[in-house]
Motif scaffolding. Structure first.
Motif, PDB file in Angstrom:
ATOM      1  N   UNK A  54     -38.407   5.018  39.250  1.00  0.00           N
ATOM      2  CA  UNK A  54     -38.290   4.157  38.070  1.00  0.00           C
ATOM      3  C   UNK A  54     -39.540   4.299  37.190  1.00  0.00           C
ATOM      4  N   UNK A  55     -39.351   4.052  35.896  1.00  0.00           N
ATOM      5  CA  UNK A  55     -40.442   4.156  34.919  1.00  0.00           C
ATOM      6  C   UNK A  55     -41.401   2.987  35.164  1.00  0.00           C
ATOM      7  N   UNK A  56     -42.535   3.291  35.770  1.00  0.00           N
ATOM      8  CA  UNK A  56     -43.474   2.246  36.183  1.00  0.00           C
ATOM      9  C   UNK A  56     -44.861   2.859  36.279  1.00  0.00           C
ATOM     10  N   UNK A  86     -40.792   2.009  28.581  1.00  0.00           N
ATOM     11  CA  UNK A  86     -41.989   1.417  29.169  1.00  0.00           C
ATOM     12  C   UNK A  86     -42.279   0.025  28.605  1.00  0.00           C
ATOM     13  N   UNK A  87     -41.535  -0.338  27.538  1.00  0.00           N
ATOM     14  CA  UNK A  87     -41.878  -1.549  26.788  1.00  0.00           C
ATOM     15  C   UNK A  87     -41.142  -2.790  27.284  1.00  0.00           C
ATOM     16  N   UNK A  88     -41.743  -3.954  27.021  1.00  0.00           N
ATOM     17  CA  UNK A  88     -41.017  -5.221  27.077  1.00  0.00           C
ATOM     18  C   UNK A  88     -40.012  -5.215  25.928  1.00  0.00           C
ATOM     19  N   UNK A  89     -38.951  -5.971  26.080  1.00  0.00           N
ATOM     20  CA  UNK A  89     -37.931  -6.024  25.022  1.00  0.00           C
ATOM     21  C   UNK A  89     -38.466  -6.673  23.744  1.00  0.00           C
ATOM     22  N   UNK A  90     -39.520  -7.463  23.859  1.00  0.00           N
ATOM     23  CA  UNK A  90     -40.075  -8.143  22.685  1.00  0.00           C
ATOM     24  C   UNK A  90     -41.574  -7.902  22.566  1.00  0.00           C
ATOM     25  N   UNK A  96     -47.882  -7.849  18.980  1.00  0.00           N
ATOM     26  CA  UNK A  96     -48.306  -6.567  19.547  1.00  0.00           C
ATOM     27  C   UNK A  96     -47.285  -6.016  20.554  1.00  0.00           C
ATOM     28  N   UNK A  97     -47.293  -4.692  20.665  1.00  0.00           N
ATOM     29  CA  UNK A  97     -46.469  -4.056  21.696  1.00  0.00           C
ATOM     30  C   UNK A  97     -47.006  -4.444  23.060  1.00  0.00           C
ATOM     31  N   UNK A  98     -46.096  -4.614  24.011  1.00  0.00           N
ATOM     32  CA  UNK A  98     -46.556  -4.866  25.382  1.00  0.00           C
ATOM     33  C   UNK A  98     -45.693  -4.097  26.371  1.00  0.00           C
ATOM     34  N   UNK A  99     -46.351  -3.608  27.412  1.00  0.00           N
ATOM     35  CA  UNK A  99     -45.633  -2.864  28.442  1.00  0.00           C
ATOM     36  C   UNK A  99     -44.830  -3.830  29.300  1.00  0.00           C
ATOM     37  N   UNK A 105     -47.587  -3.855  35.797  1.00  0.00           N
ATOM     38  CA  UNK A 105     -48.258  -5.156  35.943  1.00  0.00           C
ATOM     39  C   UNK A 105     -49.715  -5.140  35.482  1.00  0.00           C
ATOM     40  N   UNK A 106     -50.361  -4.005  35.513  1.00  0.00           N
ATOM     41  CA  UNK A 106     -51.773  -3.950  35.111  1.00  0.00           C
ATOM     42  C   UNK A 106     -51.968  -3.518  33.654  1.00  0.00           C
ATOM     43  N   UNK A 107     -50.861  -3.211  32.990  1.00  0.00           N
ATOM     44  CA  UNK A 107     -50.964  -2.841  31.577  1.00  0.00           C
ATOM     45  C   UNK A 107     -51.365  -1.382  31.382  1.00  0.00           C
TER      46      UNK A 107
END
Ligand SMILES: *[C@@H]1O[C@H](CO)[C@@H](O)[C@H](O)[C@H]1NC(C)=O
Ligand SMILES: *[C@@H]1O[C@H](CO)[C@@H](O)[C@H](O)[C@H]1NC(C)=O
Length: 435
Positions: A54-56, A86-90, A96-99, A105-107
């Protein structure tokens, strides 16, 4: 069968010294090499069912570990690149973009730190439109903030896709984001999917603009897991080569997409063919495979340093198909070392025939456009046991190519000085067999 433009070959290569203005960020002076998640791992986000695929952050840390421990980093594979999903849906409350918080979990900044600690570089993916191709937030409307975010995260390479935007607006969108990347002050390789989307929509691509703004760009649709997908791309490149080869050079490359080598579809012979052609094409060498389970014989193709050297040739001249004859395609690329008048060459004899037996093809160096009067030292790049041979332009060579496979030679020029001071066996007009 066609023997077109044999006589014009050298002339054609001299025209290559003409060069477009490149993106002036000092990066990708040779085609970038690395590992990119997409072809093998796609948008696998179910880490419970597919913990290893999985993409992680774990996937990219493992890739980095294996690039080093399996010897890939040592031969030049440098970039570990995240693709879509790799992104959060929002975006965050500040926009800002967030993973994805579960899978990263560590960004991303912490991941970059890990990748850098291995001596490697981190790449990431976004989209010039409102959404990525898989529906995550795109950069449109947030370009400056997103460029700054990537720089804050210590990203070294960014691939920008072209979903969810009117293709005509790409001529604005891609350069604009590039300006914001530049403004961050961080050197970031800029990979654009721009021309492919426009070409697909029948829009005339402004390659001058593309190469002034991007370090590399996708010329064709995504490669898929099959030999026919690979060769469809190769055929399209041959069709467009008269204009496309002129767009390539140090800092600006045509990108025909990832290497399939080490995955499911390509046979050993077909894998050798892709590696040879990607070297001829001065293509970025992006593996997309499960590095923990690449079989030894495939690994040796991916780590063939003679072939990587052709790919990474400093002159940065993209090669081309010079003719096809009897189902054999001959692809050549001028490389170093060169004299005032003559180049050395990489030469790929690609067998497109499908009967079961290997095919014996013969030609002279002169017929391939290799006319340096002092001759060439010829080396078979896929064979450990053939010694290099000295040949003159009129010498005949025979190559035995396996179905769907390749014989890949390097012809290094001999200079007048070398010819005078060194002893070369006189073998004029002899026949040499390469297999
Ligand atoms: C996330 O964005 C979507 C639209 O893209 C919106 O419908 C949804 O409410 C947002 N969720 C949160 C938690 O903000
Ligand atoms: C930004 O662009 C200028 C002018 O083209 C160039 O000299 C500089 O190296 C670029 N900086 C970065 C970080 O890409």
């Amino acid at each position: 069968m066609l023997h077109f433009s044999r006589n014009n070959l050298c002339l054609a290569f001299f025209l290559f010294s003409y060069s477009l203005d490149a993106l002036d960020n000092g990066l990708a002076l040779t085609p970038p090499m690395g590992w990119l998640a997409w072809q093998r791992f796609r948008c696998t986000i179910d880490c419970e069912t597919f913990p290893d695929e999985c993409i992680s952050e774990e996937l990219f840390k493992r890739a980095a570990d294996l690039l080093v421990s399996e010897g890939y980093a040592n031969v030049g594979y440098e970039y570990v690149i995240i693709d879509d999903c790799w992104l959060e849906a929002n975006r965050s409350a500040e926009g800002k973009l967030q993973a994805d918080k579960k899978r990263f979990p560590n960004g991303i900044k912490a991941l970059a730190e890990y990748i850098h600690s291995k001596g490697l570089k981190l790449g990431i993916y976004e989209d010039v439109g409102t959404k990525t191709c898989e529906g995550y937030p795109g950069i449109e409307g947030h370009e400056e903030m997103d460029a700054n975010t990537f720089a804050e995260w210590d990203i070294d390479y960014i691939k920008i896709d072209g979903c969810f935007i009117d293709e005509r607006r790409m001529d604005k969108g891609f350069p604009q984001f590039g300006k914001f990347l530049n403004k961050t002050g961080r050197p970031i390789v800029y990979s654009c999917c721009w021309p492919f989307y426009q070409d697909w929509k029948g829009i005339n691509v402004n390659y001058k603009l593309v190469s002034e703004n991007c370090n590399l760009w996708r010329t064709n649709g995504d490669i898929q897991e099959s030999y026919s997908s690979l060769m469809n791309i190769v055929d399209m490149i041959a069709l467009k080569q008269d204009s496309w080869v002129l767009n390539a050079g140090p800092g600006h490359w045509n990108d025909p997409d990832m290497l399939l080598i080490g995955n499911f579809a390509l046979s050993y012979e077909q894998s050798k063919t892709q590696m040879a052609l990607w070297a001829i094409l001065a293509a970025p060498l992006m593996m997309s495979n499960k590095l923990s389970s690449v079989r030894l014989e495939y690994k040796s193709i991916l780590q063939n340093t003679d072939i990587i050297k052709v790919n990474q040739d400093k002159l940065g001249i993209q090669g081309r198909r010079i003719y096809k004859d009897q189902g054999i395609e001959v692809w050549v690329r001028p490389v170093e070392p060169k004299s005032e008048k003559y180049y050395s060459y990489a030469i790929a004899f690609v067998n497109r025939r499908t009967e079961g037996t290997p095919y014996l093809y013969s030609t002279s160096l002169r017929d391939l456009g290799l006319i340096n009067p002092e001759g060439y030292i010829i080396k078979n790049l896929y064979s450990n046991h053939t010694v290099s041979k000295f040949l003159e332009p009129n010498s005949l060579i025979k190559v035995l190519t396996n179905p769907t496979g390749v014989v890949f030679l390097k012809a290094r020029i001999v200079t007048k000085q070398q010819r005078i001071t060194k002893y070369y066996e006189e073998i004029k007009n002899n026949l040499f067999l390469f297999m």
